[in-house]
Motif scaffolding. Structure first.
Motif, mmCIF file in Angstrom:
data_model
loop_
_atom_site.group_PDB
_atom_site.id
_atom_site.type_symbol
_atom_site.label_atom_id
_atom_site.label_comp_id
_atom_site.label_asym_id
_atom_site.label_seq_id
_atom_site.Cartn_x
_atom_site.Cartn_y
_atom_site.Cartn_z
ATOM 1 N N UNK A 1 3.684 0.502 2.747
ATOM 2 C CA UNK A 1 3.503 -0.563 3.735
ATOM 3 C C UNK A 1 3.257 -1.895 3.031
ATOM 4 N N UNK B 1 -4.237 0.684 -2.194
ATOM 5 C CA UNK B 1 -3.719 -0.610 -2.612
ATOM 6 C C UNK B 1 -2.933 -0.465 -3.905
ATOM 7 N N UNK C 1 -3.845 11.241 3.924
ATOM 8 C CA UNK C 1 -4.691 10.408 3.069
ATOM 9 C C UNK C 1 -4.726 8.974 3.589
ATOM 10 N N UNK C 2 -5.762 8.229 3.212
ATOM 11 C CA UNK C 2 -5.770 6.807 3.572
ATOM 12 C C UNK C 2 -4.793 6.030 2.698
ATOM 13 N N UNK C 3 -4.461 4.829 3.090
ATOM 14 C CA UNK C 3 -3.633 3.976 2.231
ATOM 15 C C UNK C 3 -4.355 3.647 0.926
ATOM 16 N N UNK D 1 0.842 -1.189 0.000
ATOM 17 C CA UNK D 1 0.000 0.000 0.000
ATOM 18 C C UNK D 1 0.884 1.248 0.000
ATOM 19 N N UNK E 1 0.804 5.341 1.055
ATOM 20 C CA UNK E 1 0.067 6.325 1.824
ATOM 21 C C UNK E 1 0.782 7.674 1.784
#
Lengths: 120, 108
Positions: free
Chosen positions: B88, B47, B43-45, B37, B39
């Motif tokens: 991540x 995919x 912001x959100x992660x 992921x 990020x």
């Protein structure tokens, strides 16, 4: 378009409770399993809880087991996280995330913007 | 619990350079259950890679994943300005689902 929107975060005293919500739109919510993931300020991602598409099964991280409850209302296209006995270490942004069902089974293919929980 | 260890913690590179990020698992992970992921701050992660090597929808082909067992790699072939971010790895084959601690790719 497909969207997840969290709400319910805020500032809460230690030992108190909060209910977080995640409203889904643009896709067939009842067909997808869902997770909650959190991120403490300046830290990495921590998985919190999962619920199967039909609510038949749930699982939790050890750090929240017995204190948090994940649930869903498929008639309202909404995911919930009931957080009880909150501790300072629960302070984080809480994200809901969708479990990919088709071409990427199991991966977290959609995330909300997150809701901040501060325990102080 | 499967512990994922990412290295390096920070990678300082220039646009156009190649980034190679490592993710090592404490026990074997089925390749079909390893994701990466991205990020960005606030912001959100997002995919990027699932199944260790498959790009998610809309992900440019400069991103590629490889590996098996306990060693996995995310490669960004030529860094674009928008690629400077946190990355991540994650295993999603066994509860508890776990993430690595992240690698920051920063502009040199």
């Amino acid at each position: 378009q497909e969207q997840l929107v969290e709400s319910g975060g805020g500032v809460v005293q230690p030992g108190r409770s909060l209910r977080l919500s995640c409203a889904a739109s643009g896709f067939i919510f009842r067909s997808f399993g869902m997770h909650w993931v959190r991120q403490a300020p300046g830290k990495g991602l921590e998985w919190v809880a999962v619920i199967w598409f039909d609510g038949s099964k749930t699982d939790y991280a050890d750090s929240v087991k017995g204190r948090f409850t994940i649930s869903r209302d498929n008639s309202k296209n909404t995911l919930y996280l009931e957080t009880n006995s909150l501790r300072a270490e629960d302070t984080a942004v809480y994200y809901c995330a969708r479990i990919c069902g088709g071409n990427c089974p199991g991966a977290f293919d959609m995330w909300g913007q997150g809701t901040m929980v501060t325990v102080s | 619990e499967i512990v994922l260890t990412q290295s390096p913690g920070t990678q300082s590179l220039s646009p156009g350079e190649r980034a190679t990020l490592s993710c090592r698992a404490s026990q074997s992970v089925a390749s079909v259950h390893l994701a990466w992921y991205q990020q960005k701050p606030g912001q959100p992660p997002r995919l990027l890679i699932y199944g260790a090597s498959s790009r998610a929808t809309g992900i440019p082909d400069r991103f590629s994943g490889s590996g098996s067992g306990t060693d996995f790699t995310l490669t960004i072939s030529r860094l674009e300005p928008e690629d400077f971010a946190m990355y991540y790895c994650q295993q999603y084959g066994r509860s508890p689902w776990t993430f690595g601690q992240g690698t920051k790719v920063e502009i040199k």
